[in-house]
Enzyme design. Structure first.
Site, PDB file in Angstrom:
ATOM      1  N   LYS A 309     -22.875  -6.181 -46.182  1.00  0.00           N
ATOM      2  CA  LYS A 309     -24.303  -6.102 -45.611  1.00  0.00           C
ATOM      3  C   LYS A 309     -25.383  -5.667 -46.433  1.00  0.00           C
ATOM      4  O   LYS A 309     -26.593  -5.982 -46.088  1.00  0.00           O
ATOM      5  CB  LYS A 309     -24.049  -5.367 -44.201  1.00  0.00           C
ATOM      6  CG  LYS A 309     -23.530  -6.084 -43.013  1.00  0.00           C
ATOM      7  CD  LYS A 309     -23.401  -5.168 -41.973  1.00  0.00           C
ATOM      8  CE  LYS A 309     -23.142  -6.118 -40.463  1.00  0.00           C
ATOM      9  NZ  LYS A 309     -23.281  -5.321 -39.270  1.00  0.00           N
ATOM     10  N   GLY A 371     -24.881   5.254 -39.129  1.00  0.00           N
ATOM     11  CA  GLY A 371     -24.674   4.207 -40.359  1.00  0.00           C
ATOM     12  C   GLY A 371     -25.542   2.988 -39.957  1.00  0.00           C
ATOM     13  O   GLY A 371     -26.580   2.850 -39.298  1.00  0.00           O
ATOM     14  N   GLY A 372     -24.782   1.971 -40.288  1.00  0.00           N
ATOM     15  CA  GLY A 372     -25.812   0.461 -40.318  1.00  0.00           C
ATOM     16  C   GLY A 372     -26.062   0.030 -38.888  1.00  0.00           C
ATOM     17  O   GLY A 372     -27.155  -0.198 -38.544  1.00  0.00           O
ATOM     18  N   ARG A 393     -22.473  13.022 -36.474  1.00  0.00           N
ATOM     19  CA  ARG A 393     -21.687  14.124 -36.836  1.00  0.00           C
ATOM     20  C   ARG A 393     -22.217  14.824 -37.946  1.00  0.00           C
ATOM     21  O   ARG A 393     -22.404  16.187 -38.046  1.00  0.00           O
ATOM     22  CB  ARG A 393     -20.417  13.387 -37.190  1.00  0.00           C
ATOM     23  CG  ARG A 393     -19.385  14.396 -37.821  1.00  0.00           C
ATOM     24  CD  ARG A 393     -17.957  13.526 -38.215  1.00  0.00           C
ATOM     25  NE  ARG A 393     -18.201  12.446 -39.154  1.00  0.00           N
ATOM     26  CZ  ARG A 393     -17.087  11.533 -39.570  1.00  0.00           C
ATOM     27  NH1 ARG A 393     -15.957  11.673 -39.001  1.00  0.00           N
ATOM     28  NH2 ARG A 393     -17.724  10.903 -40.522  1.00  0.00           N
ATOM     29  N   LYS A 397     -27.646  13.332 -42.050  1.00  0.00           N
ATOM     30  CA  LYS A 397     -28.101  12.001 -42.038  1.00  0.00           C
ATOM     31  C   LYS A 397     -28.750  11.441 -40.805  1.00  0.00           C
ATOM     32  O   LYS A 397     -29.616  10.492 -40.875  1.00  0.00           O
ATOM     33  CB  LYS A 397     -26.675  11.338 -42.057  1.00  0.00           C
ATOM     34  CG  LYS A 397     -26.529  10.170 -43.391  1.00  0.00           C
ATOM     35  CD  LYS A 397     -25.107   9.619 -43.320  1.00  0.00           C
ATOM     36  CE  LYS A 397     -24.817   8.338 -42.985  1.00  0.00           C
ATOM     37  NZ  LYS A 397     -23.464   7.874 -42.926  1.00  0.00           N
TER      38      LYS A 397
HETATM   39  P1  ATR Z   1     -21.499   1.274 -39.410  1.00  0.00           P
HETATM   40  O1  ATR Z   1     -22.327   0.467 -40.560  1.00  0.00           O
HETATM   41  O2  ATR Z   1     -20.497   0.336 -38.756  1.00  0.00           O
HETATM   42  O3  ATR Z   1     -22.440   1.887 -38.760  1.00  0.00           O
HETATM   43  P2  ATR Z   1     -20.945   3.306 -41.253  1.00  0.00           P
HETATM   44  O4  ATR Z   1     -22.222   2.985 -41.953  1.00  0.00           O
HETATM   45  O5  ATR Z   1     -19.834   3.609 -42.054  1.00  0.00           O
HETATM   46  O6  ATR Z   1     -20.548   2.358 -40.362  1.00  0.00           O
HETATM   47  O7  ATR Z   1     -21.487   4.536 -40.197  1.00  0.00           O
HETATM   48  C1  ATR Z   1     -20.483   5.099 -39.405  1.00  0.00           C
HETATM   49  C2  ATR Z   1     -21.147   6.418 -38.356  1.00  0.00           C
HETATM   50  O8  ATR Z   1     -20.166   6.714 -37.667  1.00  0.00           O
HETATM   51  C3  ATR Z   1     -21.752   7.448 -39.143  1.00  0.00           C
HETATM   52  O9  ATR Z   1     -22.796   7.928 -38.584  1.00  0.00           O
HETATM   53  C4  ATR Z   1     -20.298   8.151 -39.231  1.00  0.00           C
HETATM   54  O10 ATR Z   1     -20.753   9.819 -39.090  1.00  0.00           O
HETATM   55  P3  ATR Z   1     -21.515  10.573 -40.475  1.00  0.00           P
HETATM   56  O11 ATR Z   1     -22.499  10.191 -40.845  1.00  0.00           O
HETATM   57  O12 ATR Z   1     -20.977  11.902 -40.083  1.00  0.00           O
HETATM   58  O13 ATR Z   1     -20.226   9.942 -41.372  1.00  0.00           O
HETATM   59  C5  ATR Z   1     -20.050   8.090 -37.760  1.00  0.00           C
HETATM   60  N1  ATR Z   1     -18.692   8.470 -37.514  1.00  0.00           N
HETATM   61  C6  ATR Z   1     -17.534   7.875 -38.235  1.00  0.00           C
HETATM   62  N2  ATR Z   1     -16.375   8.461 -37.545  1.00  0.00           N
HETATM   63  C7  ATR Z   1     -16.799   9.418 -36.731  1.00  0.00           C
HETATM   64  C8  ATR Z   1     -16.183  10.195 -36.199  1.00  0.00           C
HETATM   65  N3  ATR Z   1     -14.733  10.553 -36.161  1.00  0.00           N
HETATM   66  N4  ATR Z   1     -16.828  11.256 -35.320  1.00  0.00           N
HETATM   67  C9  ATR Z   1     -18.075  11.229 -35.365  1.00  0.00           C
HETATM   68  N5  ATR Z   1     -18.920  10.379 -36.026  1.00  0.00           N
HETATM   69  C10 ATR Z   1     -18.334   9.389 -36.688  1.00  0.00           C
END
Ligand code: ATR
Length: 529
Positions: A309, A371-372, A393, A397
């Site tokens: 992406k 995230g995205g 979390r 970010k």
């Molecule tokens: P996507 O493109 O699907 O949004 P990503 O870019 O990997 O995926 O983003 C995942 C998001 O979910 C991030 O904001 C991540 O938090 P961090 O910035 O702290 O990594 C969050 N996330 C993933 N696993 C998590 C968990 N177990 N608890 C809380 N937040 C989580």
């Protein structure tokens, strides 16, 4: 030189060969006969891999009986030798004798691998052709190369069909196979396919390029070659019987892609709107390889998923404003002059289900994640003038996203002081794990609507908690369907059949369509709680 005259059997067959040849194998004659009987209920072209039997000749009497009673079923007798990747340990001569017996038992086609065919005299092959059509086959279990040379060599053998099977190491290997079919299949009936995960598209697009038919498994888990698709899926999802030279190609690209529900959803939409198009899975993490296929096949439009992406952005001629803001693109369209344009329809996936229920201007919305997916939600909702809070979390970010989008940042402890119209989970928390998880506790769900972007399982722990609390829920499948619906509109210029798409997704996930497709709540004025 090869004989230019097809055998009597082949001339007769060519007019009635179906698109799909189901390959069957079993360890015993009784089990194979059972499979033949079952497959013949839905399929009229069956390849029998007799080399899987310890003593192939034992099946001949039963086979003969079957052929006599099922004259509408075309049987392809194959007894592949070990030199060509099969299990038959006998000599080329004993294989030839057995193929003759198969032909006399009622197999209207027999398959001889090129290794055996080269060791036979032309008159021996002609003798076989008096009783059956002959397929000469070539297999490369490692790569896709020198296809033209190989085909030319095979052409010297007096066969009715040439079958070229290679292994795709990249998506572009499929292009080589499709070119071979386009350029050669008019001269001699040819069947071409690339094996392997990367070769899956060749199993659907080959018939569009001139392959006489394509191979399929009887059902999932019964593949005789890597990448084979089940016959029913080829027919029901990919509408293989409709695919022709005019069929436009679309697809979903990413890695992994095997479990994507997009092919079910998008092919349903094309079928419903009577559009001559097919939507295929393209497994890759290589943008250059993917874009080569887009140009060469050509592919008219793509859904882009992880991990492409972000990195596809720099390869596009132009992107819409929201893709640039979000920093990710999930939709590609190829214009008539070959230019590639990128869009982000994840935004529509978030906004559309919400605006059916809530007036977004001034609505108070919490987005969990940075995230995205979260970025698409935050920028999309800000564009609709919602008041957005971000929680993540990793605080930095989340704060960065809030700053970029002119939204608020909120830490988890501060949550209890706030109330929202909508809470959106844009993290993967709750996805498909043995221990159901939720990004928030029940006491933290202070909102009217809870929208979970996770759609597998459909009913996440977060949504269950929200429902128990009397809140209205929006399942992740709605986002999935609406982002796809917007893609459909971009590609075709027509409104998408959203309900049918949703039904297809729920059906593919094993749910009854009405389970979560409740009437959308009437649009409510956004109000502070
Ligand atoms: P996507 O493109 O699907 O949004 P990503 O870019 O990997 O995926 O983003 C995942 C998001 O979910 C991030 O904001 C991540 O938090 P961090 O910035 O702290 O990594 C969050 N996330 C993933 N696993 C998590 C968990 N177990 N608890 C809380 N937040 C989580």
């Amino acid at each position: 030189m090869r004989s230019e005259t097809p055998s009597f059997a082949a001339r007769f067959l060519r007019h009635r060969l179906p698109r799909v040849c189901v390959a069957l194998f079993a360890p015993t004659p009784a089990e194979l006969m059972e499979k033949i009987e079952a497959a013949a209920n839905e399929n009229s072209l069956l390849e029998l891999r007799l080399d899987y039997l310890a003593q192939p000749a034992q099946i001949l009497p039963k086979l003969k009986q079957f052929a006599e009673f099922h004259r509408d079923i075309v049987l392809v007798g194959t007894c592949r030798r070990t030199v060509a990747g099969g299990k038959f340990r006998g000599s080329a001569a004993s294989q030839y004798e057995f193929l003759l017996k198969l032909a006399h038992a009622g197999c209207q086609l027999v398959d001889i691998e090129v290794e055996t065919a080269k060791s036979l005299k032309n008159r021996e092959i002609e003798k076989l052709r008096q009783v059956a059509g002959v397929i000469v086959s070539y297999h490369d279990f490692r790569a896709t190369k020198k296809l033209d040379e190989i085909w030319e060599e095979m052409r010297q053998i007096p066969a009715d069909y040439l079958k070229v099977v290679s292994t795709a190491k990249s998506l572009s290997d499929n292009v080589k196979m499709l070119r071979l079919l386009e350029q050669r299949s008019d001269a001699v009936s040819t069947v071409g396919v690339c094996m392997g995960e990367a070769g899956i598209i060749s199993r659907i697009l080959n018939v569009r390029s001139g392959s006489e038919f394509t191979f399929a498994s009887a059902q999932r888990g019964e593949e005789t070659a890597p990448g084979q698709i089940a016959a029913r899926v080829l027919r029901d999802v990919y509408r293989i019987d409709m695919v022709d030279a005019a069929t436009k190609v679309y697809g979903v690209a990413g890695d992994p892609i095997g479990h994507s529900l997009s092919p079910q959803m998008m092919n349903t939409a094309f079928r419903r709107e009577n559009i001559n198009a097919v939507y295929v899975p393209l497994q890759t993490h290589d943008v250059k390889d993917l874009l080569n296929c887009v140009r060469e096949i050509p592919i008219q439009g793509l859904s882009i998923t992880m991990p492409l992406k972000e990195k596809i952005l720099e390869q596009l001629d132009k992107t819409d404003a929201i893709s640039a803001k979000v920093g990710a693109c999930n939709t590609l369209i190829r214009s008539q002059d070959g230019k590639l344009y990128g869009f982000n329809t994840d935004v529509a996936g978030v906004v559309r289900p919400l605006e059916q229920r809530v007036a977004l201007t001034g609505a108070r919305i919490l987005v969990i994640g940075a995230g995205g997916a979260a970025r698409a939600a935050v920028f999309g909702l800000k564009e609709r003038h919602a008041e957005v809070w971000v929680m993540n979390r990793t605080a930095e970010k989340g704060q960065k996203l809030a700053r970029q989008a002119h939204a608020h940042y909120v830490s988890r402890p501060q949550l209890k002081k706030l109330e929202f119209d909508v809470i959106i989970n844009a993290t993967p928390v709750g996805m498909n794990s043995s221990r159901p998880q939720s990004p928030l506790e029940e006491s933290e769900l202070r909102a009217r609507f809870v929208f979970d972007m996770v759609y597998n399982p459909i009913d996440t722990r977060l949504l269950k908690m929200a429902r128990v609390k009397g809140l209205q829920v929006i399942a992740g499948t709605e986002m999935f369907v609406h982002q796809g619906a917007r893609q459909f509109e971009i590609w075709t210029g027509k409104p998408a059949p959203v309900e049918e798409m949703h039904r297809a997704v729920l059906h593919a996930m094993g749910h009854t369509p009405n389970m979560l497709m409740r009437e959308p709540a009437p649009a409510l004025e956004a109000r502070r709680m």
